[in-house]
Write a protein that holds these residues in place. Structure first.
Motif, short mmCIF file in Angstrom:
data_model
loop_
_atom_site.label_atom_id
_atom_site.label_comp_id
_atom_site.label_asym_id
_atom_site.label_seq_id
_atom_site.Cartn_x
_atom_site.Cartn_y
_atom_site.Cartn_z
N LYS A 77 38.74 26.66 37.77
CA LYS A 77 39.55 26.89 38.98
C LYS A 77 38.71 26.47 40.19
CE LYS A 77 42.49 30.56 40.81
NZ LYS A 77 42.70 32.01 40.78
N ASN A 78 39.30 25.77 41.10
CA ASN A 78 38.61 25.31 42.32
C ASN A 78 37.26 24.65 42.02
OD1 ASN A 78 40.72 26.51 43.71
ND2 ASN A 78 39.64 28.47 43.85
N GLY A 79 37.23 23.84 41.01
CA GLY A 79 36.02 23.08 40.69
C GLY A 79 34.93 23.86 39.98
N GLY A 80 35.19 25.12 39.65
CA GLY A 80 34.18 25.92 38.92
C GLY A 80 34.85 26.68 37.80
N ILE A 81 34.06 27.53 37.14
CA ILE A 81 34.64 28.34 36.05
C ILE A 81 35.54 29.41 36.65
CG2 ILE A 81 34.09 29.98 34.22
CD1 ILE A 81 31.52 28.43 33.72
N ASP A 82 36.70 29.60 36.05
CA ASP A 82 37.62 30.65 36.49
C ASP A 82 37.13 31.97 35.88
OD1 ASP A 82 39.67 32.38 36.96
OD2 ASP A 82 41.26 31.03 36.28
N SER A 83 36.23 32.66 36.60
CA SER A 83 35.57 33.82 36.00
C SER A 83 36.54 34.96 35.71
CB SER A 83 34.41 34.30 36.87
OG SER A 83 34.87 34.58 38.15
N GLN A 84 37.58 35.08 36.54
CA GLN A 84 38.55 36.17 36.29
C GLN A 84 39.26 35.96 34.95
OE1 GLN A 84 41.29 36.53 39.51
NE2 GLN A 84 40.29 38.41 40.19
N MET A 85 39.64 34.71 34.72
CA MET A 85 40.31 34.41 33.46
C MET A 85 39.35 34.57 32.28
SD MET A 85 42.83 33.77 31.64
CE MET A 85 44.12 33.62 32.87
N VAL A 86 38.10 34.11 32.48
CA VAL A 86 37.12 34.25 31.38
C VAL A 86 36.91 35.74 31.06
CG1 VAL A 86 34.77 33.74 30.61
CG2 VAL A 86 35.97 32.09 32.01
N ARG A 87 36.86 36.56 32.12
CA ARG A 87 36.68 38.00 31.90
C ARG A 87 37.82 38.54 31.02
NH1 ARG A 87 34.00 41.64 35.10
NH2 ARG A 87 33.90 40.12 36.79
N LYS A 88 39.03 38.15 31.37
CA LYS A 88 40.19 38.64 30.57
C LYS A 88 40.09 38.16 29.13
CE LYS A 88 43.51 38.83 34.31
NZ LYS A 88 44.51 38.07 35.03
N MET A 89 39.67 36.90 28.98
CA MET A 89 39.59 36.35 27.62
C MET A 89 38.48 37.02 26.82
SD MET A 89 40.36 32.36 28.53
CE MET A 89 40.37 31.66 26.89
N PHE A 90 37.33 37.27 27.47
CA PHE A 90 36.23 37.96 26.77
C PHE A 90 36.68 39.35 26.34
CE2 PHE A 90 31.99 35.86 28.24
CZ PHE A 90 32.45 34.65 27.80
N ASP A 91 37.36 40.05 27.26
CA ASP A 91 37.81 41.41 26.93
C ASP A 91 38.76 41.39 25.73
OD1 ASP A 91 36.26 42.34 28.96
OD2 ASP A 91 37.90 42.68 30.39
N ALA A 92 39.69 40.42 25.76
CA ALA A 92 40.65 40.34 24.65
C ALA A 92 39.92 39.99 23.35
CB ALA A 92 41.71 39.29 24.96
N ALA A 93 38.93 39.09 23.46
CA ALA A 93 38.18 38.68 22.26
C ALA A 93 37.40 39.88 21.70
CB ALA A 93 37.23 37.54 22.60
N MET A 94 36.70 40.58 22.58
CA MET A 94 35.90 41.73 22.13
C MET A 94 36.79 42.79 21.49
SD MET A 94 32.61 41.50 22.47
CE MET A 94 31.94 43.14 22.60
N LYS A 95 37.93 43.02 22.12
CA LYS A 95 38.86 44.03 21.61
C LYS A 95 39.31 43.68 20.20
CE LYS A 95 42.91 46.65 22.86
NZ LYS A 95 44.21 46.56 23.48
N ALA A 96 39.45 42.39 19.95
CA ALA A 96 39.93 41.94 18.63
C ALA A 96 38.79 41.78 17.62
CB ALA A 96 40.68 40.63 18.79
N GLY A 97 37.56 42.02 18.05
CA GLY A 97 36.43 41.90 17.11
C GLY A 97 35.84 40.51 17.07
N CYS A 98 36.28 39.63 17.96
CA CYS A 98 35.70 38.27 18.05
C CYS A 98 34.50 38.38 19.00
CB CYS A 98 36.79 37.32 18.57
SG CYS A 98 36.19 35.71 19.06
N ASN A 99 33.37 38.79 18.45
CA ASN A 99 32.23 39.17 19.31
C ASN A 99 31.04 38.21 19.18
OD1 ASN A 99 31.68 40.01 16.71
ND2 ASN A 99 30.59 41.86 17.32
N TYR A 100 31.33 36.94 18.90
CA TYR A 100 30.28 35.91 18.81
C TYR A 100 30.52 34.91 19.94
CZ TYR A 100 27.28 32.32 16.69
OH TYR A 100 26.28 31.39 16.44
N PHE A 101 29.53 34.75 20.83
CA PHE A 101 29.68 33.88 22.00
C PHE A 101 28.63 32.79 21.97
CE2 PHE A 101 31.55 37.94 22.88
CZ PHE A 101 32.74 37.62 23.51
N ASP A 102 29.10 31.55 22.03
CA ASP A 102 28.20 30.41 21.88
C ASP A 102 28.13 29.61 23.19
OD1 ASP A 102 26.96 28.19 19.92
OD2 ASP A 102 28.34 27.22 21.29
#
Ligand code: SF4
Ligand code: SF4
Length: 411
Positions: free
Chosen positions: A67-92
């Protein structure tokens, strides 16, 4: 092992593991599933014979939402939260992903979770480090960026013959081994982009904990991923998969190939087929998917919750779709190797594989890199048009003509 024994062992392991809060149960496919107290469903695989389990779906951080030429941190936060909640806890992540911002955002957003509730992975790019001191400096910088004291998994990044030589020159492996001794790296591996022959050399150089390779149903033969997978499996080295969707090209496919898949499973996405293909391989520990949209994550979580390995009839459907897709490739080469050896040593299937990959993904940089890795006297320009190879090609490819075309494009 029966279900009771499995659960007993799993619970014993869980009690010893850093992820002690996880509760084990067995998936329908026999895979181990661990819940993060939130009722997560993502299938997990055991790391070698240890207590550690890794989600089969890993969050690749190379193509984060923008977003606006950089990482959309708000969206990434939501995605990380959803991933962690689902047990997808490996980040590369890696040093250069998003110009360094990928590591920074990993540090920023994962901090709120207990450090032992997720796995963080990064990589050492020797070509950027540039010296022994550079390797040390860069590793320290990565720890700071990621706001962590250790990496759960860490790799020598993008090893090919050249980068392997560089990492030896800068003693990067020695340094990383020392970091492992000091507990700053928990498991040490490498990511790889070269031939099975180069892989053999690297595999013998160290007792690696894991390796990350490009693997998908198209590259299985085209990029010689099958041979790479087999080498690693024979050596007992768990495989982490990158490019399971071949840079997204297996998500879109051609209309003909998509129609074949839809007919068999109207609800399943093309991505789901590709992910299930690689995750069905028993020596695959984790499949990385570079997710840019929440929809990607949701679709992937659905695919892995739990993973249903491909059945034989489904494999046949996928083969049919692949055949339809391959018709669109620039060179219909199947890498069967009937055409070699060429009397002057041209590496015909390798050249065609690299060229096809380029025609599909359009990545000129990658094409040049892969092409330049071929020894100068084995490149397309060396063909003397004797025609010997073409007589053996079951695909009836006019090999010398195609080689001259490629040589012209390279020029
Ligand atoms: S036509 Fe070219 S590639 Fe084929 S065998 Fe002869 S020299 Fe080798
Ligand atoms: S014989 Fe034909 S299909 Fe087989 S590797 Fe050679 S060019 Fe490719």
């Amino acid at each position: 092992m029966n279900r009771r024994d499995f659960l007993k062992n799993a619970l014993t392991f869980a009690a010893l593991a850093p992820l002690a809060r996880l509760i084990a149960r067995e998936g329908a496919d026999g895979d181990k599933i661990f819940d993060l107290r939130t009722g997560s469903q993502v299938s997990r695989r055991r790391f070698r014979n240890t207590a550690l389990t890794v989600p089969l779906l890993g969050f690749g951080m190379m193509r984060l939402p923008q977003k606006n030429g950089g990482i959309d941190s708000q969206m990434v936060r939501k995605m990380f939260d959803a991933a962690m909640k689902a047990g997808c806890n490996y980040f590369d992540t890696a040093y250069m992903y998003h110009g360094g911002d990928s590591e920074k955002i990993a540090g920023e957003l994962l901090r709120k979770y207990p450090r032992d509730s997720y796995y963080l992975t990064s990589k050492m790019p020797s070509w950027i480090a540039g010296s022994e001191k550079g390797v040390e400096r860069l590793f320290q910088e990565q720890l700071e960026r990621c706001k962590t004291e250790y990496f759960d998994f860490y790799m020598l990044h993008a090893l090919d013959a050249t980068n392997w030589e560089l990492s030896q020159k800068y003693r990067a492996l020695d340094f990383l081994k020392e970091m492992k001794k000091q507990g700053k790296i928990r498991r040490l591996g490498f990511s790889f982009h070269d031939t099975p022959e180069v892989l053999q050399t690297i595999v013998k150089a160290h007792d690696w904990d894991f390796a990350q390779i490009q693997l998908n149903y198209l590259d299985w033969e085209l990029y010689r991923s099958k041979e790479q997978y087999e080498i690693l499996t024979k050596e007992g080295i768990p495989v982490i998969v990158m490019e399971p969707l071949r840079g997204g090209s297996l998500s879109s496919l051609t209309p003909e190939a998509t129609a074949i898949l839809r007919k068999s499973a109207p609800e399943a996405s093309n991505s789901a087929w590709a992910l299930r293909y690689v995750a069905s391989l028993p020596n695959v520990l984790c499949v990385l998917s570079g997710m840019t949209l929440m929809e990607h994550l949701q679709d992937n979580l659905k695919t892995f919750s739990p993973l249903k390995p491909l059945s034989e009839p489904e494999r046949k459907v996928l083969e049919e779709a692949l055949a339809a897709y391959r018709k669109r490739l620039a060179v219909p080469c199947t890498a069967c190797k009937y055409c070699i050896p060429c009397p002057v040593g041209v590496e015909i299937p390798r050249i065609f594989g690299i060229y096809n990959q380029y025609k599909i993904n359009g990545n000129q940089w990658l094409f040049r890199n892969n092409y330049n890795a071929i020894p100068a006297d084995a490149r397309a320009s060396e063909c003397v048009s004797c025609g010997k190879c073409a007589k053996h090609c079951p695909q009836k490819i006019n090999i010398p003509a195609m080689l001259h075309k490629i040589a012209g494009e390279v020029k």
